[in-house]
Design a protein around this motif. Structure first.
Motif, PDB file in Angstrom:
ATOM      1  N   VAL A  16       0.842  -1.196   0.000  1.00 36.18           N
ATOM      2  CA  VAL A  16       0.000   0.000   0.000  1.00 36.18           C
ATOM      3  C   VAL A  16       0.877   1.246   0.000  1.00 36.18           C
ATOM      4  CG1 VAL A  16      -1.645   1.342   1.359  1.00 36.18           C
ATOM      5  CG2 VAL A  16      -1.965  -1.125   1.106  1.00 36.18           C
ATOM      6  N   GLU A  17       1.952   1.209   0.788  1.00 38.05           N
ATOM      7  CA  GLU A  17       2.867   2.342   0.863  1.00 38.05           C
ATOM      8  C   GLU A  17       3.520   2.603  -0.496  1.00 38.05           C
ATOM      9  OE1 GLU A  17       4.759   5.462   2.927  1.00 38.05           O
ATOM     10  OE2 GLU A  17       3.154   4.121   3.589  1.00 38.05           O
ATOM     11  N   ASN A  18       3.932   1.526  -1.186  1.00 33.10           N
ATOM     12  CA  ASN A  18       4.599   1.684  -2.472  1.00 33.10           C
ATOM     13  C   ASN A  18       3.645   2.145  -3.568  1.00 33.10           C
ATOM     14  OD1 ASN A  18       7.150   0.965  -1.572  1.00 33.10           O
ATOM     15  ND2 ASN A  18       6.802  -1.219  -1.908  1.00 33.10           N
ATOM     16  N   ASP A  19       2.332   1.906  -3.383  1.00 35.76           N
ATOM     17  CA  ASP A  19       1.347   2.292  -4.391  1.00 35.76           C
ATOM     18  C   ASP A  19       0.938   3.759  -4.285  1.00 35.76           C
ATOM     19  OD1 ASP A  19       1.281  -0.110  -5.643  1.00 35.76           O
ATOM     20  OD2 ASP A  19      -0.439  -0.895  -4.534  1.00 35.76           O
ATOM     21  N   LYS A  20       1.446   4.483  -3.290  1.00 36.34           N
ATOM     22  CA  LYS A  20       1.083   5.898  -3.152  1.00 36.34           C
ATOM     23  C   LYS A  20       1.556   6.681  -4.366  1.00 36.34           C
ATOM     24  CE  LYS A  20       1.195   6.437   1.911  1.00 36.34           C
ATOM     25  NZ  LYS A  20       1.923   7.091   3.009  1.00 36.34           N
ATOM     26  N   PRO A  21       0.781   7.668  -4.809  1.00 29.51           N
ATOM     27  CA  PRO A  21       1.247   8.534  -5.900  1.00 29.51           C
ATOM     28  C   PRO A  21       2.533   9.250  -5.497  1.00 29.51           C
ATOM     29  CG  PRO A  21      -1.085   8.908  -5.422  1.00 29.51           C
ATOM     30  CD  PRO A  21      -0.554   8.049  -4.317  1.00 29.51           C
ATOM     31  N   TYR A  22       3.338   9.601  -6.500  1.00 23.49           N
ATOM     32  CA  TYR A  22       4.631  10.221  -6.182  1.00 23.49           C
ATOM     33  C   TYR A  22       4.452  11.539  -5.444  1.00 23.49           C
ATOM     34  CZ  TYR A  22       9.175  12.362  -6.590  1.00 23.49           C
ATOM     35  OH  TYR A  22      10.363  12.975  -6.295  1.00 23.49           O
ATOM     36  N   ASP A  23       3.412  12.325  -5.784  1.00 25.63           N
ATOM     37  CA  ASP A  23       3.264  13.615  -5.104  1.00 25.63           C
ATOM     38  C   ASP A  23       2.998  13.437  -3.611  1.00 25.63           C
ATOM     39  OD1 ASP A  23       0.750  12.560  -5.542  1.00 25.63           O
ATOM     40  OD2 ASP A  23      -0.205  14.493  -5.925  1.00 25.63           O
ATOM     41  N   ARG A  24       2.295  12.338  -3.260  1.00 26.80           N
ATOM     42  CA  ARG A  24       2.087  12.056  -1.840  1.00 26.80           C
ATOM     43  C   ARG A  24       3.403  11.707  -1.159  1.00 26.80           C
ATOM     44  NH1 ARG A  24      -2.451   9.556  -0.114  1.00 26.80           N
ATOM     45  NH2 ARG A  24      -1.337   9.313   1.868  1.00 26.80           N
ATOM     46  N   LYS A  25       4.186  10.836  -1.825  1.00 30.32           N
ATOM     47  CA  LYS A  25       5.481  10.463  -1.249  1.00 30.32           C
ATOM     48  C   LYS A  25       6.392  11.688  -1.133  1.00 30.32           C
ATOM     49  CE  LYS A  25       5.571   5.719  -3.058  1.00 30.32           C
ATOM     50  NZ  LYS A  25       6.326   4.769  -3.900  1.00 30.32           N
ATOM     51  N   ALA A  26       6.342  12.553  -2.152  1.00 28.59           N
ATOM     52  CA  ALA A  26       7.178  13.746  -2.112  1.00 28.59           C
ATOM     53  C   ALA A  26       6.761  14.669  -0.981  1.00 28.59           C
ATOM     54  CB  ALA A  26       7.103  14.479  -3.459  1.00 28.59           C
ATOM     55  N   GLY A  27       5.449  14.785  -0.750  1.00 27.50           N
ATOM     56  CA  GLY A  27       4.975  15.604   0.360  1.00 27.50           C
ATOM     57  C   GLY A  27       5.461  15.075   1.694  1.00 27.50           C
ATOM     58  N   GLU A  28       5.422  13.742   1.862  1.00 26.53           N
ATOM     59  CA  GLU A  28       5.901  13.143   3.100  1.00 26.53           C
ATOM     60  C   GLU A  28       7.413  13.326   3.243  1.00 26.53           C
ATOM     61  OE1 GLU A  28       4.551   9.150   2.898  1.00 26.53           O
ATOM     62  OE2 GLU A  28       2.433   9.675   3.148  1.00 26.53           O
ATOM     63  N   ALA A  29       8.113  13.269   2.107  1.00 28.09           N
ATOM     64  CA  ALA A  29       9.557  13.487   2.139  1.00 28.09           C
ATOM     65  C   ALA A  29       9.882  14.907   2.569  1.00 28.09           C
ATOM     66  CB  ALA A  29      10.155  13.205   0.764  1.00 28.09           C
ATOM     67  N   LEU A  30       9.102  15.870   2.089  1.00 26.74           N
ATOM     68  CA  LEU A  30       9.321  17.262   2.478  1.00 26.74           C
ATOM     69  C   LEU A  30       9.092  17.450   3.976  1.00 26.74           C
ATOM     70  CD1 LEU A  30      10.003  20.117   1.570  1.00 26.74           C
ATOM     71  CD2 LEU A  30       7.577  20.465   1.039  1.00 26.74           C
ATOM     72  N   MET A  31       8.069  16.775   4.502  1.00 32.65           N
ATOM     73  CA  MET A  31       7.839  16.841   5.951  1.00 32.65           C
ATOM     74  C   MET A  31       9.024  16.285   6.722  1.00 32.65           C
ATOM     75  SD  MET A  31       3.813  15.901   6.546  1.00 32.65           S
ATOM     76  CE  MET A  31       3.820  14.385   5.601  1.00 32.65           C
ATOM     77  N   ALA A  32       9.539  15.141   6.272  1.00 41.40           N
ATOM     78  CA  ALA A  32      10.688  14.529   6.942  1.00 41.40           C
ATOM     79  C   ALA A  32      11.903  15.444   6.873  1.00 41.40           C
ATOM     80  CB  ALA A  32      11.005  13.177   6.309  1.00 41.40           C
TER      81      ALA A  32
END
Length: 430
Positions: free
Chosen positions: A247-263
């Motif tokens: 499920v985590e790997n299926d996230k759209p890239y913009d979602r992953k990028a948003g989480e990366a920015l938070m981190a």
């Protein structure tokens, strides 16, 4: 074949015929095709679209010649259903294209795309004043040839060094550095950041950054968000944990990028900001050792070029990993002592390959994995730099499944045999 001039009445008649031909094609016809047929149709329509956009640009330029610019913008906005600002951009683009008549004809004939022709027009407008007509013609002809194998982005990089066709390398370096410095200054003046409260527990924003700083930010974000080959690690997980990972790997890239920015924000070295807050990213910059202290542009691992002034400024305050060509090396030969490629080898491969080496792939180094291009490690292969090639996750899988072959050409560029002969990526590398 050179198109013959036509009278106004003939032009209107031919445009009416073209309009009727397009209108006669039912949209349902596309859904009746096989995937292969639909792909060919899409390519043909894209080519026609680019050709038509080139003709539109020529028509816009004709209006611009006959009507004052402000009135022309208003007229075209009403005719095309655009706002005045968009119509004004159409006029500016038409003027750029006027500087490259041969490239414009090539786009109108469908031999190159309109974006490629725009790049060539902009490049010719920036040539030094002392360039003579024959040198200008030579530069335009070469860029039209290059457009067949380079993306518009790579063609832009190539165009900054087009004077090498008739100039000494020192003059070419100086010219490129001048263009880069001018572009960096302009980009820096346009940098902006806006944020606003959505009043629902979230904030929204937009920003404009120059090329280098945007690449530095993307390098960090990609380190968190890039897709990874995690199937081996997932074998050790429970069924529930594997399901969650999928499920985590299926996230759209913009979602992953948003989480990366938070981190990233959460891990900023706030104790030293703003005086000693370093850059939390590793940027590899390539420059010839003999030119390290001269006014010579340098290359990021992702292929972008930066000016000598930008390089010197970064060297004073940021953590840069220099990949100096011809300078002292770093350990890159690990043989059988280690299965995975080291960080130093990955940095070297990023410089050598610039991204995935599969022909046509545009994945940057941060999205790629180091592939053993010789014997697989399990079969006795070595983890040496000359055996390494960068591949994105999808092409890495294909390389193993379909037993691709790899080699390094004499110029250091990677070549791939996917069963139909040796090919190479046409990514432009200065």
């Amino acid at each position: 074949m050179v198109a013959q001039p036509v009278e106004s009445s003939q032009l209107e008649a031919r445009l009416s015929q073209l309009h009727a031909l397009v209108a006669a094609i039912p949209l349902a016809a596309y859904s009746d095709q096989t995937p292969a047929e639909a792909r060919r149709t899409a390519m043909a329509l894209r080519t026609l679209e680019s050709m038509l956009r080139t003709h539109v640009s020529a028509a816009v330029r004709a209006v611009d010649r006959l009507v004052p610019t402000r009135q022309a913008s208003q007229l075209l906005a009403g005719d095309f259903g655009l706002d005045a600002a968009t119509a004004h951009r159409e006029i500016k683009d038409a003027r750029v294209l006027a500087a490259a008549s041969a490239a414009e004809r090539a786009a109108a004939d469908g031999r190159i795309s309109l974006p490629h022709a725009m790049v060539i027009g902009a490049a010719l407008r920036q040539l030094p004043e002392q360039v003579n007509p024959e040198q200008r013609r030579l530069a335009e002809a070469q860029l039209i040839v290059d457009a067949a194998s380079l993306s518009p982005k790579d063609l832009t990089t190539r165009a900054r060094r087009i004077t090498e066709l008739y100039d000494e390398v020192e003059a070419v370096d100086a010219y490129e550095d001048q263009l880069l410095t001018r572009a960096e200054t302009r980009a820096r003046s346009r940098a902006s950041l806006s944020m606003w409260d959505n009043h629902d527990g979230t904030w929204q924003g937009r920003f404009v950054l120059p090329e280098l700083q945007a690449r530095m930010l993307k390098t960090v974000v990609d380190a968190f968000a890039a897709p990874r080959r995690s199937h081996l690690e997932q074998l050790r997980l429970s069924r529930l944990e594997r399901a969650r990972a999928e499920v985590e790997n299926d996230k759209p890239y913009d979602r992953k990028a948003g989480e990366a920015l938070m981190a990233l924000i959460e891990h900023l070295p706030t104790d030293g900001l703003p005086t000693t807050g370093g850059t939390p990213a590793r940027i590899v910059i390539t420059i010839d050792e003999a030119k390290l202290r001269s006014a010579t542009p340098a290359t990021l691992a992702t292929g972008e070029r930066i000016s000598a002034g930008q390089l010197r400024r970064l060297a004073c305050s940021h953590g840069i990993l220099p990949a100096v060509l011809g300078g002292a090396g770093i350990p890159v030969e690990l043989g059988r002592s280690q299965r995975l490629f080291s960080a130093a080898q990955r940095d070297a491969l990023a410089v050598m390959d610039g991204g995935c080496v599969a022909p046509g792939c545009d994945r940057p180094p941060a999205w790629c994995e180091a592939h053993h291009g010789g014997l697989p490690f399990a079969d006795g292969g070595k983890t040496d730099l000359n055996q390494g090639y960068l591949l994105c996750s999808a092409h890495h899988h294909d390389a193993h499944q379909r037993k691709w072959r790899f080699r390094r050409a004499p110029d250091g560029r990677a070549e791939v045999d996917r069963g139909r002969g040796w090919e190479r990526h046409h990514r432009y590398r200065p």
